[in-house]
Write an enzyme that holds these catalytic residues in place. Structure first.
Site, PDB file in Angstrom:
ATOM      1  N   GLY A   1      11.896  27.008  39.319  1.00  0.00           N
ATOM      2  CA  GLY A   1      11.800  27.164  37.865  1.00  0.00           C
ATOM      3  C   GLY A   1      12.609  26.086  37.164  1.00  0.00           C
ATOM      4  O   GLY A   1      13.597  25.605  37.708  1.00  0.00           O
TER       5      GLY A   1
ATOM      6  N   GLY B   1      15.660  28.659  46.957  1.00  0.00           N
ATOM      7  CA  GLY B   1      14.398  28.365  47.650  1.00  0.00           C
ATOM      8  C   GLY B   1      14.282  26.867  47.948  1.00  0.00           C
ATOM      9  O   GLY B   1      13.956  26.461  49.076  1.00  0.00           O
TER      10      GLY B   1
ATOM     11  N   ILE C   1      19.450  29.099  36.108  1.00  0.00           N
ATOM     12  CA  ILE C   1      20.113  29.777  34.992  1.00  0.00           C
ATOM     13  C   ILE C   1      20.773  31.060  35.483  1.00  0.00           C
ATOM     14  O   ILE C   1      21.646  31.601  34.839  1.00  0.00           O
ATOM     15  CB  ILE C   1      19.142  30.099  33.830  1.00  0.00           C
ATOM     16  CG1 ILE C   1      18.037  31.066  34.283  1.00  0.00           C
ATOM     17  CG2 ILE C   1      18.574  28.856  33.210  1.00  0.00           C
ATOM     18  CD1 ILE C   1      17.319  31.747  33.124  1.00  0.00           C
ATOM     19  N   ASP C   2      20.346  31.564  36.663  1.00  0.00           N
ATOM     20  CA  ASP C   2      20.836  32.860  37.150  1.00  0.00           C
ATOM     21  C   ASP C   2      22.286  32.812  37.637  1.00  0.00           C
ATOM     22  O   ASP C   2      22.922  33.857  37.782  1.00  0.00           O
ATOM     23  CB  ASP C   2      19.959  33.365  38.309  1.00  0.00           C
ATOM     24  CG  ASP C   2      18.498  33.499  37.913  1.00  0.00           C
ATOM     25  OD1 ASP C   2      18.221  33.611  36.709  1.00  0.00           O
ATOM     26  OD2 ASP C   2      17.647  33.475  38.815  1.00  0.00           O
TER      27      ASP C   2
ATOM     28  N   GLY D   1      17.754  36.780  35.295  1.00  0.00           N
ATOM     29  CA  GLY D   1      18.851  36.768  36.262  1.00  0.00           C
ATOM     30  C   GLY D   1      18.447  37.178  37.663  1.00  0.00           C
ATOM     31  O   GLY D   1      19.280  37.210  38.561  1.00  0.00           O
TER      32      GLY D   1
ATOM     33  N   GLU E   1      17.005  41.913  33.990  1.00  0.00           N
ATOM     34  CA  GLU E   1      15.635  42.223  34.433  1.00  0.00           C
ATOM     35  C   GLU E   1      15.590  42.943  35.784  1.00  0.00           C
ATOM     36  O   GLU E   1      14.669  43.693  36.070  1.00  0.00           O
ATOM     37  CB  GLU E   1      14.794  40.944  34.500  1.00  0.00           C
ATOM     38  CG  GLU E   1      15.347  39.896  35.475  1.00  0.00           C
ATOM     39  CD  GLU E   1      14.541  38.614  35.529  1.00  0.00           C
ATOM     40  OE1 GLU E   1      13.530  38.487  34.819  1.00  0.00           O
ATOM     41  OE2 GLU E   1      14.935  37.724  36.309  1.00  0.00           O
TER      42      GLU E   1
ATOM     43  N   ARG F   1      14.138  50.170  20.041  1.00  0.00           N
ATOM     44  CA  ARG F   1      13.288  48.978  20.057  1.00  0.00           C
ATOM     45  C   ARG F   1      13.674  48.100  21.239  1.00  0.00           C
ATOM     46  O   ARG F   1      14.831  48.076  21.640  1.00  0.00           O
ATOM     47  CB  ARG F   1      13.443  48.167  18.763  1.00  0.00           C
ATOM     48  CG  ARG F   1      12.887  48.875  17.542  1.00  0.00           C
ATOM     49  CD  ARG F   1      11.370  48.958  17.565  1.00  0.00           C
ATOM     50  NE  ARG F   1      10.829  49.507  16.336  1.00  0.00           N
ATOM     51  CZ  ARG F   1      10.612  50.809  16.106  1.00  0.00           C
ATOM     52  NH1 ARG F   1      10.934  51.714  17.019  1.00  0.00           N
ATOM     53  NH2 ARG F   1      10.098  51.212  14.958  1.00  0.00           N
TER      54      ARG F   1
END
Ligand code: F6P
Length: 365
Positions: free
Chosen positions: A13, A121, A143-144, A187, A239, A283
């Site tokens: 990514g 990876g 970014i994780d 993450g 997530e 929300r």
């Protein structure tokens, strides 16, 4: 004198700071006057598949790119040479190791060294290419922030800044409507972005993969906020978070991908809270790829630029089969074997979690 040829690839990514690494490598290499720098488009696909897509980098191509997000070399999660998807006789997708084929292609193009910028990876691929005789150096990115061998990865701070800016915006609307706002951040299996955002933003609740949450605990926290007259609640959820005894919220990845796609846990949590009796309006906001876009923060530009310089100096010193890393405030090199051993997750008894709890943030445990 014939110049040596260096190949750069960005895999997995994208992540703010990739361009700063590319520029750092190019600038340091140029100082030697002995190296030419090339880029393979879309990870190693550019050197692997015909028509080949290999770009020679020059001053114009790298000028000012450290400020830009994304990667000028493009990237992909597809065509992982370690798990190359092919169809068997029955039409089912099976995965083959094609790293030798890729290594032969890199040799065919005449490269003297390779720098592979990517996450866990990609660094597993770097290790396999090294085992097939390719002089390769890795640069960590995600970014994780979940790579064990480095204290920080570039892109992480930018993602936290973007998430915090969004969180701040959700606070004012939550307050105006007396709502419970759930903000889902990325993450994968680690909660680094979530915890840093929760502390920076001042969340009431932060839910992470490392600490499965108990819905009754969350209900208590939310109700006590409303009882005290503070009629709104802001939640950050990673997530990969899941309830105690439950599973992650995910969908199947694209065809040919071995990975599941995380996402949507904010909506699951919303349902769970309603079913558990929360009457306030809820929300949900899923931040998604906005966390990976735009310009890198100054800190990430510095980290990425210096990793670029470090990785090229590792090439000069013949430190192949290693990854550049940032450890204890130093730029060091670590064997790829060590770098790909495991992921770095948050320890529930770490000061990061204890400190967040000290600020009144509930993890639902
Ligand atoms: O690893 C970085 C990351 O952004 C994760 O946080 C997220 O789960 C995943 O990549 C998303 O991947 P994709 O870009 O394939 O949707």
């Amino acid at each position: 004198m014939k110049k040596k040829k260096l190949l750069i690839a960005t895999g997995g990514g994208d992540c703010p700071g990739l361009n700063a690494v590319i520029r750092g490598i190019y600038k340091r290499a140029k100082k030697t006057k002995e190296w030419e720098v090339y880029g393979s488009m879309e990870a190693f696909n550019g050197v692997w598949f015909e028509p080949f897509r290999i770009v020679k980098l020059n001053r114009t191509k790298v000028a000012g790119i450290h400020v830009r997000g994304g990667t000028i070399l493009k990237t992909t999660n597809k065509a992982d040479p370690l798990h190359f998807p092919v169809k068997d006789e029955c039409g089912n997708i099976v995965f083959e190791d094609r790293t030798k084929e890729l290594a032969d292609k890199i040799r065919f193009h005449g490269f003297d060294a390779v720098i592979s910028i990517g996450g866990d990876g990609s660094q597993k691929i770097s290790k396999a290419l090294f085992d097939h005789g390719i002089p390769i150096v890795g640069v960590p990115k995600t970014i994780d922030n979940d790579l064990e061998a480095t204290d920080l990865t570039f892109g992480f701070q930018t993602a936290v800044q973007i998430a915090t800016d969004s969180f701040d915006k959700l606070v004012t609307t939550a307050e105006s409507h007396h709502r419970v706002m759930i903000m889902e951040v990325m993450g994968r299996d680690a909660g680094w972005i979530a915890v840093h955002t929760a502390i920076a933003g001042g969340a009431e609740i932060c839910l992470i993969p490392e600490i499965p949450y108990q819905i009754e605990k969350l209900v208590k926290k939310i109700e006590s906020r409303y009882e005290k007259g503070r009629g709104f609640v802001n939640i950050v959820i990673a997530e990969g978070a899941k309830p105690l005894g439950g599973t992650v919220t995910a969908s199947k990845g694209e065809e040919g991908s071995r990975h599941i796609k995380l996402g949507g846990v904010a909506f699951e949590l919303s349902q769970q809270l309603k079913q558990a009796g929360i009457k306030a309006e809820i929300r949900e906001t899923v931040l998604g790829h906005v966390q990976r876009g735009g310009i890198p923060t100054a800190f990430d530009r510095v980290l990425a630029s210096l990793l670029g310089v470090k990785s090229f100096e590792m090439i000069l010193h013949g430190e192949f089969g290693k990854m550049a890393a940032f450890k204890n405030n130093e730029f060091v090199s670590v064997p790829l074997e060590e770098a790909t051993k495991g992921n770095k997750s948050i320890k529930p008894d770490s000061f990061l979690v204890k400190g967040a709890k000290g600020l009144g943030i509930s993890f639902g445990d």
